[in-house]
Design a protein around this motif. Structure first.
Motif, short mmCIF file in Angstrom:
data_model
loop_
_atom_site.label_atom_id
_atom_site.label_comp_id
_atom_site.label_asym_id
_atom_site.label_seq_id
_atom_site.Cartn_x
_atom_site.Cartn_y
_atom_site.Cartn_z
N ALA A 29 0.81 -1.21 0.00
CA ALA A 29 0.00 0.00 0.00
C ALA A 29 0.85 1.27 0.00
N THR A 30 2.08 1.18 0.50
CA THR A 30 2.97 2.34 0.51
C THR A 30 3.96 2.31 -0.65
N GLY A 31 3.74 1.42 -1.61
CA GLY A 31 4.54 1.41 -2.83
C GLY A 31 5.80 0.57 -2.76
N ARG A 32 5.98 -0.22 -1.69
CA ARG A 32 7.21 -0.99 -1.51
C ARG A 32 6.98 -2.46 -1.85
N THR A 33 6.55 -2.68 -3.07
CA THR A 33 6.20 -4.04 -3.47
C THR A 33 7.43 -4.94 -3.61
N PHE A 34 8.60 -4.35 -3.84
CA PHE A 34 9.81 -5.16 -3.95
C PHE A 34 10.07 -5.92 -2.66
N TYR A 35 9.88 -5.25 -1.53
CA TYR A 35 10.14 -5.90 -0.24
C TYR A 35 9.07 -6.93 0.09
N SER A 36 7.85 -6.66 -0.37
CA SER A 36 6.79 -7.66 -0.23
C SER A 36 7.14 -8.91 -1.02
N MET A 37 7.70 -8.70 -2.22
CA MET A 37 8.11 -9.82 -3.05
C MET A 37 9.19 -10.65 -2.35
N ILE A 38 10.17 -9.99 -1.74
CA ILE A 38 11.25 -10.70 -1.07
C ILE A 38 10.72 -11.57 0.07
N SER A 39 9.79 -11.04 0.85
CA SER A 39 9.25 -11.83 1.97
C SER A 39 8.46 -13.03 1.47
N GLN A 40 7.65 -12.83 0.41
CA GLN A 40 6.88 -13.95 -0.14
C GLN A 40 7.78 -15.00 -0.75
N LEU A 41 8.80 -14.55 -1.47
CA LEU A 41 9.75 -15.49 -2.06
C LEU A 41 10.44 -16.31 -0.98
N THR A 42 10.85 -15.65 0.08
CA THR A 42 11.54 -16.33 1.16
C THR A 42 10.66 -17.42 1.77
N GLY A 43 9.39 -17.07 2.05
CA GLY A 43 8.47 -18.04 2.63
C GLY A 43 8.25 -19.24 1.73
N ALA A 44 8.06 -18.98 0.44
CA ALA A 44 7.81 -20.07 -0.50
C ALA A 44 9.04 -20.97 -0.64
N ILE A 45 10.22 -20.36 -0.72
CA ILE A 45 11.45 -21.15 -0.89
C ILE A 45 11.73 -21.99 0.35
N ILE B 252 12.24 -0.02 6.99
CA ILE B 252 12.23 0.67 5.69
C ILE B 252 10.97 1.50 5.47
N ASN B 253 9.84 1.07 6.02
CA ASN B 253 8.57 1.74 5.72
C ASN B 253 8.37 2.95 6.64
N HIS B 254 8.73 4.12 6.12
CA HIS B 254 8.66 5.35 6.93
C HIS B 254 7.40 6.17 6.67
N ASP B 255 6.50 5.66 5.84
CA ASP B 255 5.27 6.39 5.56
C ASP B 255 4.21 6.20 6.63
N ILE B 256 4.40 5.20 7.46
CA ILE B 256 3.45 4.92 8.52
C ILE B 256 4.21 4.70 9.83
N ASP B 257 3.49 4.82 10.93
CA ASP B 257 4.07 4.60 12.25
C ASP B 257 3.44 3.36 12.86
#
Length: 454
Positions: free
Chosen positions: A158-174, A220-225
């Motif tokens: 939602a804050t535009g950081r889809t790359f980091y979302s991808m890394i976490s999903q990839l890690t879980g699946a692997i 990394i996500n500084h758009d929210i607290d």
């Protein structure tokens, strides 16, 4: 803020690809995990594969609750950022984490108390029942990983950081793929756990992804607290999240009802029919997951630009998403039509499964291209806070058309006719979907100014 401006000013094609591609890649890996997981389970025996297939409605229900709540969080958070309301965006994130924990508690109870009754009522045989109870109990009881993983990933998206979302999903699946054969077959000194090993590998993968997504949000996500020490649930924010989320949850949960109903219809033919249906669901995820990833990238773009009141960017993002989704589904259709026996061969199939599955995959795949348009438009409804439209479409498609048609066709005694329920239901779904989009365009989009950028 840079991430807010990106969704408001970056060229739509580049923005949609930037937002969606990491999620699409991670979802493709997730789909690959689904296939590999069932592939390993199939090596135990067909009863084990059938048990996991019959447990799928409950697993799907967990994912429905997690992703539906995530859609609500994502829509509220993105819209709040578009409106420059950082306080509400942070409140959406914090309350979303709270809702994820409460969801886990609910499924902990379901897993401990209702796994046995759920499998006994399906009357699939003693060995399948025992396999299924073991698998479902573990997956439900330790499901905090999947709920928190999806929540923290949706906050990143939602804050535009889809790359980091991808890394976490990839890690879980692997992690899951690596642990599957180790725990199932007892490799490298680990105990041979069979079906229980598959469930343990699943929850370990979810916990790994959860941990990484939490870390990314913190660092990394500084758009929210995200602050939990002084956190108090906000009924107002929870209502806003669930106003979008509950229709999404119900819509996704309907898929669990449909799958359960189809399993009961197919069990009247053979247990192998139910096993094949489970295999089909895993194979279709390889085609559908990229489209869902595309849609996850689309939601914050549409929500943000609706909050910013920019009609041109809203419409262009919808057109591009629809074009890409159709392209993905064309590829899936060709794959299913041309190589069904190869696809089934992944799962150690019996001759009976080949006999049932080859025509089954070819018939079902005829609905893929139609489904792509409906999926994108349903996502737009959610992003524009009209999830009730998506809910109506899902109910009509799966409960009022697909299941009744499948049941009626089963009475012919020819299982191939049962698969025709899919294209028939998709035609009905698309007609309703287009009608709703015209309505929402006239009421919410048509009168919005074009805006300066596209």
């Amino acid at each position: 803020m840079a991430e807010e401006n990106k969704m408001g000013v970056m060229p739509i094609n580049k923005l949609l690809i930037t937002m969606s591609l990491p999620i699409m890649i991670s979802m493709l890996v997730q789909a690959l995990y689904n296939i590999v997981d069932s592939m390993f389970v199939a090596q135990i025996n067909e009863d084990a594969l059938t048990a996991v297939s019959l447990a799928f409605p409950i697993q799907n229900l967990m994912i429905a609750v997690a992703t539906g709540t995530g859609v609500g969080i994502n829509a509220l958070l993105s819209r709040s950022l578009g409106e420059k309301n950082r306080k509400q965006a942070s409140a959406a994130a914090n309350n979303g984490v709270f809702l994820a924990i409460m969801s886990w508690v609910a499924f902990l109870v379901i897993g401990m108390l209702f796994s046995r009754p759920f499998f006994i009522m399906q009357n699939a045989g003693e060995r399948i029942t025992e396999y299924g109870i073991t698998y479902m109990t573990i997956c439900c009881s330790l499901s905090f990983g999947i709920f928190l993983q999806i929540t923290f990933e949706r906050i990143l998206q939602a804050t535009g950081r889809t790359f980091y979302s991808m890394i976490s999903q990839l890690t879980g699946a692997i992690v899951n793929i690596i642990l599957d054969p180790i725990f199932i077959f007892g490799l490298f000194g680990a105990p041979k756990l069979g079906v229980a090993g598959a469930a343990i590998a699943t929850v370990f993968g979810q916990m790994s992804a959860m941990t990484l997504a939490m870390f990314f949000n913190h660092k990394i996500n500084h758009d929210i607290d995200l602050h939990f020490r002084s956190f108090r649930p906000s009924l107002n924010i929870i209502v806003k999240i669930y106003r979008v989320g509950i229709p999404s949850i119900i819509m996704a949960s309907i898929s669990s009802v449909m799958t359960f109903g189809m399993n009961q219809i197919l069990l009247t033919f053979t247990k192998t029919s139910a096993a094949f249906f489970g295999v089909y669901i895993k194979l279709q995820s390889f085609v559908y997951m990229p489209v869902f990833g595309l849609n996850n990238g689309l939601v914050p773009i549409v929500s943000y630009n609706y909050g910013a009141q920019n009609r041109k960017r809203i419409l262009k993002s919808i057109k591009l998403a629809t074009t890409y989704a159709i392209g993905i589904m064309i590829f899936g259709t060709v794959l299913f039509e041309c190589a069904p026996k190869v696809l089934l061969g992944i799962f150690n199939p019996s001759e009976e499964m080949i006999r049932i599955g080859v025509p089954g995959l070819r018939i079902i795949a005829t609905h893929f291209i139609l489904a792509s348009v409906s999926i994108v438009l349903s996502t737009v409804f959610q992003a524009l806070n009209q999830s009730s439209f998506s809910l109506i479409i899902s109910v009509a498609r799966q409960l009022f058309v697909l299941l009744p048609v499948a049941y009626f066709m089963s009475k012919t005694g020819n299982i191939n006719f049962v698969w025709l329920s899919y294209p028939i239901a998709e035609i009905v779904s698309l007609v309703i979907c287009l009608g709703f989009f015209k309505k929402i365009y006239d009421e919410k989009i048509k009168h919005i100014p074009d805006g300066a950028t596209c």
